[in-house]
Design a protein around this motif. Structure first.
Motif, short mmCIF file in Angstrom:
data_model
loop_
_atom_site.label_atom_id
_atom_site.label_comp_id
_atom_site.label_asym_id
_atom_site.label_seq_id
_atom_site.Cartn_x
_atom_site.Cartn_y
_atom_site.Cartn_z
N ARG A 23 -11.97 9.13 -15.06
CA ARG A 23 -11.12 9.19 -13.87
C ARG A 23 -11.28 7.92 -13.03
N GLU A 25 -3.72 23.71 4.57
CA GLU A 25 -2.62 23.01 3.89
C GLU A 25 -2.27 21.79 4.73
N SER A 34 0.16 19.59 4.68
CA SER A 34 1.54 19.63 5.17
C SER A 34 2.33 20.71 4.44
N GLY A 35 2.37 20.59 3.11
CA GLY A 35 3.30 21.38 2.33
C GLY A 35 4.63 20.65 2.34
N THR A 36 5.34 20.72 1.23
CA THR A 36 6.69 20.15 1.18
C THR A 36 7.66 21.16 0.57
C1 T68 Z 1 -0.93 17.80 -1.22
N1 T68 Z 1 -2.07 17.37 -1.99
C2 T68 Z 1 -1.33 18.69 -0.06
N2 T68 Z 1 -3.10 16.82 -3.99
O1 T68 Z 1 -2.11 19.78 -0.51
C3 T68 Z 1 -0.06 19.20 0.60
N3 T68 Z 1 -5.49 16.13 -5.16
O2 T68 Z 1 -0.36 19.95 1.73
C4 T68 Z 1 0.83 18.01 0.99
O3 T68 Z 1 2.07 18.44 1.43
C5 T68 Z 1 1.03 17.08 -0.20
O4 T68 Z 1 -0.21 16.68 -0.75
C6 T68 Z 1 1.79 15.82 0.18
O5 T68 Z 1 1.24 15.24 1.31
C7 T68 Z 1 -1.99 17.28 -3.33
O6 T68 Z 1 -0.95 17.56 -3.91
C8 T68 Z 1 -3.15 16.59 -5.32
O7 T68 Z 1 -2.23 16.83 -6.08
C9 T68 Z 1 -4.39 16.01 -5.86
C10 T68 Z 1 -4.38 15.39 -7.08
C11 T68 Z 1 -5.56 14.86 -7.55
C12 T68 Z 1 -6.70 14.98 -6.82
C13 T68 Z 1 -6.63 15.62 -5.62
#
Ligand code: T68
Length: 838
Positions: free
Chosen positions: A296, A668, A670-672
């Motif tokens: 990684r 969370e 943001s969430g989208t």
């Molecule tokens: C997301 N994070 C948040 N991470 O959880 C979400 N993590 O609330 C937010 O809306 C979004 O990001 C955009 O800002 C993720 O999706 C991962 O996918 C991830 C991947 C590898 C390692 C850690």
């Protein structure tokens, strides 16, 4: 080296067959591509051959947009945004390109006149699943917005050979299948081996004195890998701009290591090739224990080094000196996955370009911005010093020096505060020693942002508190957004058409204009059309559900949908507890007059996340019982829609009546998905978490179903001491739901199967399901009540859509441009290569 091509003597005649848009030309072009590219006679061509012929026909029509864009940026020496992300979850390209180029209806007509089924060809495309979820999809939405806003941008990432796994459900369990998205070729990418670069790994460093008597360091690596760029065009909506997504593939330097080969070790030589290519083989599914995974870190460093070398090459190619680098590139770090870029740019400038530290540091700080996407402590990246030193010995030295200088400044501001120093240090020395990547990102960037107001606030008060006190001016909020091109125009053509018939189509580029829909909330004909469309897309989804799962659902029921990665903090099991509670009610009062509901779930669990996989099994097990219980009489159905990805998400968002956004407040970022559902007319049941807070503010509290503890209350309860068993003992409905699971009722009598889940809830419940349970159940009652008044529900749905303007990724990108990147639009002029002949 001077160009060997006498360019002024070569004039390119772009054939009409490659650019023409008349139906006749398009048909001929598809047939030509089938014959010459696919090498097939129409009689034996497969659907996939036809898809590829069509894809090449579309690609031909965007090449001059693309090449003109690149040339304009180079000629005008504009400042370019470089979006560094380990993930880009692009979704299928064909339909999106047709929409952004504005040629969808012509292409559809040409395909149909050839006797082909357009949708069938579109369905052939394997989506590039080069991301896990929200973070990767956000990067894709931002690329769409940057192209649409005519912002010069390059997306830099990794060309994983295997993206996120495909999910199958067998016996209720998730089974992971390797994603082979490249197996039939990828018509959207062009390899650029001429821009390959070399990346070093391992070995050691040594100092030497240069000709001017300066001490310098050189890195003597023990592995060298080649990075080959693959470019994909990113077409803006109704503009000439086509930006580039540049993804790197790792290869061995030579096909064979000749030294090894010559001494007879053929297998050793081939092994080295395999070892090098491993770096970009597979995407890591998040939530898995990434800690300490050497590959990684290799992936992260590999794509970052390739990308920075590429920027330097581009910069020098226009005759510029590196002194002006930060004026020409704004580099955004999508979370800490590419944060090693800060040390790598320093290394490139100091060791390879002989710049002094102060100047290199000034350029680095001005170039970088860092976006944080999580508050979960387990997701904050750190690498053990041992691993770091073994892989990137020179970078560790540079990080130590950055840290030394940084802590010297901290000491001046906070004399004698050793605790603060330890908390801020780039090196975690509380136990085994680690490099803290978020700290490196904060120190090396001029801008740090969270992805929703609440998230930014919590960042400043918790995980990055000390940094916020130190440099408050670096911090800002950039609430996420989604692109209305994919998440409305492409995925919900019926609603798009209705909206356009009322307010024109400029809302597609300026989403705030959806406000104009408010004037129609009392127009009964309009409301009826709105409701009718929702009904039709629900019917479409019902058909897909039947095809994928065999379950027959009632399109008149309330479609209650939770689609996102499966995770305890997202609380799909709270949703399951509501389903079981409703089931218990119906069993006790078989004649209860309830609103029929279809509960739909979609989402993948990380392969190593046992509890999340058990949650999937629980949902399917509950469904198995509920769906065939004659007492329920089709008043409830539970569906787990397999393999949730961009392709499958597109028909899901438009079909939702209710969007489940039920994470524990404060978890969370943001969430989208919350935005995509509401934009498509679903009402939200949600906590005050992430962007839910702002969605509720925009659509109005009366059009949002709120429940649960606030982030502050969650904190207080945890501090006070939270005992989930108290809730279990004092709430008969909750107790009945948990007891029913434990009784083996959903597991063919197996009382052990779900014990890990129920025991975790009873003894720890880290995400406070029990504390929020009653509030959730009460709120769901209000939802059901509200759905009885269909006319009012439709009004609320229209108001949700009308007030979603803020959540366009165009708004978000404009804020990044203004506050962080300092870049402006650059319109692209197309030389008229070949007028559209008939
Ligand atoms: C997301 N994070 C948040 N991470 O959880 C979400 N993590 O609330 C937010 O809306 C979004 O990001 C955009 O800002 C993720 O999706 C991962 O996918 C991830 C991947 C590898 C390692 C850690």
């Amino acid at each position: 080296m001077a160009s060997l091509i006498p360019s002024e003597k070569i004039s390119i005649v772009v054939e009409d067959d490659r650019t023409g848009l008349s139906i006749t030309t398009l048909k001929r072009a598809i047939a030509d591509n089938l014959f010459y590219n696919q090498g097939k006679f129409p009689t034996i061509a497969s659907k996939n051959d036809y898809y590829l012929a069509l894809a090449y026909t579309v690609r031909d029509r965007l090449v001059h947009h693309w090449l003109n864009t690149v040339q304009t940026y180079l000629k005008q020496e504009v400042k370019v945004v470089c979006y560094l992300s380990a993930e880009f979850l692009m979704g299928p390209h064909l339909n999106n390109n047709l929409i952004n180029l504005g040629i969808e209806s012509r292409i559809r007509q040409a395909v149909e006149e050839l006797g082909l089924d357009f949708q069938e060809l579109v369905d052939q495309e394997e989506e590039p699943g080069l991301g896990n979820g929200g973070l990767g999809r956000l990067a894709a939405c931002y690329l769409d917005s940057m192209a649409t806003l005519e912002i010069p941008a390059i997306g830099y990432g990794i060309r994983y050979e295997f993206g996120i796994f495909d999910q199958e459900i067998r016996d209720g369990w998730q089974v992971e299948i390797t994603d082979k998205w490249l197996q039939y070729g990828n018509p959207w990418e062009i390899a650029r081996p001429e821009y390959s670069v070399q990346v070093n790994l391992g070995g050691h460093t040594e100092t030497y004195v240069d000709r001017d008597g300066n001490y310098r360091v050189r890195w003597l690596p023990d592995r060298v890998i080649k990075g080959i760029p693959y470019d994909t065009p990113i077409v803006g909506y109704q503009v000439n701009t086509a930006n580039t997504l540049r993804l790197w593939k790792a290869e061995a330097i030579e096909s064979f290591n000749f030294q090894t080969f010559n001494i007879g070790n053929y297998y050793g030589a081939v092994n080295e090739k395999i070892y090098s290519e491993n770096i970009t083989k597979v995407l890591y599914p998040n939530d898995e224990q990434l800690q300490g995974k050497q590959l990684r870190l290799e992936q992260q460093y590999f794509f970052v080094s390739c990308s920075l070398q590429d920027m330097i090459r581009l910069h020098l190619s226009t005759g510029n000196s590196l002194d002006t680098f930060d004026g020409k590139f704004a580099i955004q770090l999508n979370d800490t996955h590419p944060a090693i870029a800060i040390a790598e740019l320093m290394r490139l400038l100091i060791d390879e370009r002989f710049m002094d530290w102060e100047q290199a540091w000034s350029i680095t700080e001005k170039s970088f911005g860092y976006t944080n996407h999580t508050l979960l402590p387990e997701a904050l990246e750190k690498w053990s010093l041992e691993l770091f030193n073994r892989l990137l010995p020179r970078h560790l030295e540079i990080i130590y020096e950055i840290n030394r200088r940084f802590l010297d400044r901290v000491r001046i501001k906070y004399p004698q505060d050793n605790d603060k120093l330890a908390r801020l240090s780039l090196i975690d020395e509380t136990g085994a020693r680690y490099v803290r990547m978020a700290h490196l990102a904060c120190v090396g960037s001029h801008a740090i942002n969270g992805v929703a107001e609440l998230h930014t606030h919590l960042l400043q008060q918790t995980v990055l508190k000390d940094f916020y006190q130190l440099f408050p001016e670096k911090f800002s909020n950039k609430t996420n957004g989604v692109t209305p091109r994919r998440w409305m125009v492409l995925s919900n053509p019926r609603l798009t058409k209705l909206i356009c018939s009322k307010i024109g189509d400029s809302w597609i580029k300026n989403l705030d204009e959806l406000r104009k829909l408010e004037q129609f909330v009392d127009d009964s004909a309009f409301c009826q059309q709105w409701q009718q469309i929702k009904q039709e897309v629900k019917q479409d989804l019902a058909i897909r559900i039947r095809q994928r799962t065999g379950i027959i659902v009632n399109p008149n029921s309330l479609f209650d949908i939770q689609a996102k990665r499966i995770h305890e903090y997202k609380r799909q099991h709270l949703n399951a507890l509501h389903i079981i509670t409703l089931y218990n009610c119906l069993k006790q009062n078989p004649n209860l007059d309830v609103i029929p509901r279809t509960f739909i779930f979609g989402g993948k669990a990380a392969p190593g996340y046992w509890m999340a996989k058990l949650m999937i099994k629980l949902i399917n097990s509950v469904g198995e019982i509920v769906n065939q219980d004659p007492d329920i009489c089709d008043r409830m159905k539970v569906v787990f829609f397999p393999d949730y990805n961009v392709t499958n998400a597109q028909p899901i968002y438009p079909a939702a009546d209710l969007s489940e956004q039920i994470s524990t407040a404060g978890k969370e970022a943001s969430g989208t998905g919350n935005m995509k559902f509401s934009l498509n007319g679903a009402l939200t049941i949600g906590t005050l978490d992430g962007a839910n807070v702002e969605i509720r503010e925009e659509v109005g509290a009366e059009n949002f179903f709120l429940f649960g503890l606030t982030a502050a209350e969650v904190q207080q309860l945890k501090t006070k001491g939270y005992n989930p068993r108290d809730y279990y003992n004092s709430n008969p409905q909750l107790k009945a739901a948990i007891d029913l699971i434990n009784s083996g009722f959903f597991s063919h009598g197996d009382t052990e199967l779900f014990k890990p889940l129920t025991e975790s809830l009873l003894n720890y419940d880290p995400y406070l399901l029990f504390a929020d349970y009653q509030s959730y159940i009460d709120c769901q009652k209000k939802v059901s009540q509200a759905f009885r008044d269909r006319a009012n529900w439709t009004k609320m749905s229209i108001l949700n859509v009308a007030r979603m303007g803020k959540f366009s990724s165009d708004r978000a990108i404009k804020e990044y441009c203004r506050d962080i990147w300092n870049v402006a639009p650059v319109p692209i002029e197309l030389e008229d290569l070949c007028p559209d002949g008939q």
